[in-house]
Design an enzyme around this catalytic site. Structure first.
Site, PDB file in Angstrom:
ATOM      1  CD1 TRP A 127       0.596   4.729  12.245  1.00 34.70           C
ATOM      2  CD2 TRP A 127      -1.500   4.334  12.353  1.00 34.70           C
ATOM      3  NE1 TRP A 127      -0.046   3.323  11.839  1.00 34.70           N
ATOM      4  CE2 TRP A 127      -1.120   3.494  11.884  1.00 34.70           C
ATOM      5  CE3 TRP A 127      -3.037   4.534  12.739  1.00 34.70           C
ATOM      6  CZ2 TRP A 127      -2.052   2.040  11.602  1.00 34.70           C
ATOM      7  CZ3 TRP A 127      -3.956   3.468  12.257  1.00 34.70           C
ATOM      8  CH2 TRP A 127      -3.438   2.319  11.647  1.00 34.70           C
ATOM      9  CG  ASP A 208       5.764   4.156  15.401  1.00 36.73           C
ATOM     10  OD1 ASP A 208       5.986   3.235  16.154  1.00 36.73           O
ATOM     11  OD2 ASP A 208       4.791   4.744  15.331  1.00 36.73           O
ATOM     12  CB  ALA A 210       3.299  -1.644  16.686  1.00 38.55           C
ATOM     13  CE  LYS A 243      -1.499  -2.135  17.444  1.00 39.08           C
ATOM     14  NZ  LYS A 243      -2.721  -1.927  17.853  1.00 39.08           N
TER      15      LYS A 243
END
Length: 391
Positions: A127, A208, A210, A243
């Protein structure tokens, strides 16, 4: 002061949002921005979230500050959700943050202060906020291979060969379930190989996360990070609730650090929070804490989350089938095997421009697609456009 300043290049995803909003076509399709959408094309407030907010509104008697690390109950609830029983609570430090990006920033800046010579290894692709924050902090970074475009799968050998060059104290930024923009996840055997590599090199994994619950379910989706936590003395985790709780605008994030020095790590996190934003926001974190701490709310949330997962998996299967019919081949069969919201479809920036300008189909410039943006009505048109433009 600003007269001679050249504004920075807008983030490509934010720019795409603006372009989509300005497009007057009623049949336009947004497959770029990473938000979940229902079969009706809406980004709903989850019923469990509404119920939790209603209860908080009824009982909350103060909007006073919480601690610099946020509410301990929220941190503990997120520890249980992500790490389960992989490590004792006494080995996990934590702090709340304004969303997952702030959690990433806190980890990177903490490591930069404590180990300024460390290199941060990031996947190719990743990202845009990852290299942007690393570069802003002045950290060294290197990329490692991740995606095999020819097969639409993980480049396991390339990844492990590149990461074998990591040194003790380096940070290896890994994507939790459904998190890499390619839609490709490491298998459990790959996580085990990564744990062995970190044990051998002394590099520290930084996960990471989400999208827990968007892949194969809450427990299965946490298996990789739990394996790392069990196997290694130190692991960093940045997690977002945007999310899987649908709390995009509430900015709910958390940093978890598996360490033998919990008190010292929590002191560092509290100090970092104080310097960067002081107290983390509480409302969304309180919603998450209540959902994860209440059996009825938790069951309702899990059922809703499972429904969201099934919608995305169904969109994948339907699009792969429609593309099979439109192209007469299984060229896009990998879409059904990917997990979560995202996939790379192999479109060039020029082809992405054609899809947007001619067909009103919006993708990020590297060809990343958010399958949650599809609807049953849009899938045949999207498949036809992809087959035409990518022919």
């Amino acid at each position: 002061m600003f007269e001679t300043v050249t504004p920075p290049e807008p983030d490509k995803i934010i720019r795409l949002m603006g372009m989509f909003a300005a497009d007057p076509r009623v049949d336009k399709v947004d497959l770029g921005v990473g938000v979940y959408r229902s079969p009706e094309g809406k980004t709903p407030v989850m019923a469990a979230v509404k119920a939790a907010e209603r209860a908080i509104w009824e009982r909350q008697e103060s909007k006073g500050y919480v601690g610099l690390r946020g509410d301990p109950g929220f941190i503990e609830a997120m520890r249980r959700l992500i790490l389960g029983d992989a490590v004792p609570e006494a080995r996990v430090a934590g702090a709340g943050t304004p969303g997952g990006t702030a959690a990433v920033r806190q980890v990177l800046e903490s490591v930069h202060r404590l180990q300024p010579g460390a290199t941060v290894w990031i996947s190719d692709p990743t990202w845009p906020n990852h290299p942007a924050i690393i570069d802003h902090l002045g950290q060294k970074r290197r990329s490692y291979r991740y995606y095999d475009a020819a097969s639409g799968s993980l480049d396991r050998e390339g990844m492990l060969a590149d990461l074998a060059e990591a040194r003790r104290g380096d940070l290896i930024l890994l994507h939790g379930c459904c998190h890499n923009p390619t839609g490709v996840d490491p298998a459990l055997a790959d996580w085990r190989a990564l744990a062995d590599l970190c044990a051998r090199t002394g590099a520290i994994p930084f996960v990471d996360m989400a999208y827990q619950g968007f892949g194969d379910g809450l427990e299965a989706d946490a298996a990789g990070v739990r394996l790392l936590a069990e196997a290694l003395p130190e692991v960093f985790v940045a997690a977002s609730c945007s999310k899987n709780f649908g709390l995009y605008r509430e900015r709910v994030g958390v940093v978890l650090i598996v360490t033998e020095a919990k008190a010292a790590a929590e002191g560092v996190l509290a100090g970092m929070n104080r310097q960067n934003f002081a107290f983390p926001p509480d409302h969304g974190a309180r919603v998450v804490q209540d959902i994860l701490s209440d059996q009825t709310l938790g069951d309702a949330w899990r059922a809703e989350l499972e429904g969201m997962r099934e919608v995305m998996a169904g969109n994948r299967r339907a699009l792969a089938q429609a593309l099979r019919g439109a192209t007469g081949s299984d060229r896009f069969g990998f879409l059904a095997a990917h997990r979560g919201m995202f996939s790379l479809i192999g479109a060039s920036p020029e082809q992405v421009d054609i899809l947007r300008e001619k067909h009103g189909i919006y993708l990020v410039g590297d060809g990343r697609m958010n399958v949650a943006g599809l609807t049953a009505a849009a899938i045949p048109r999207v498949a036809a456009a992809l087959a035409e433009v990518l022919a």
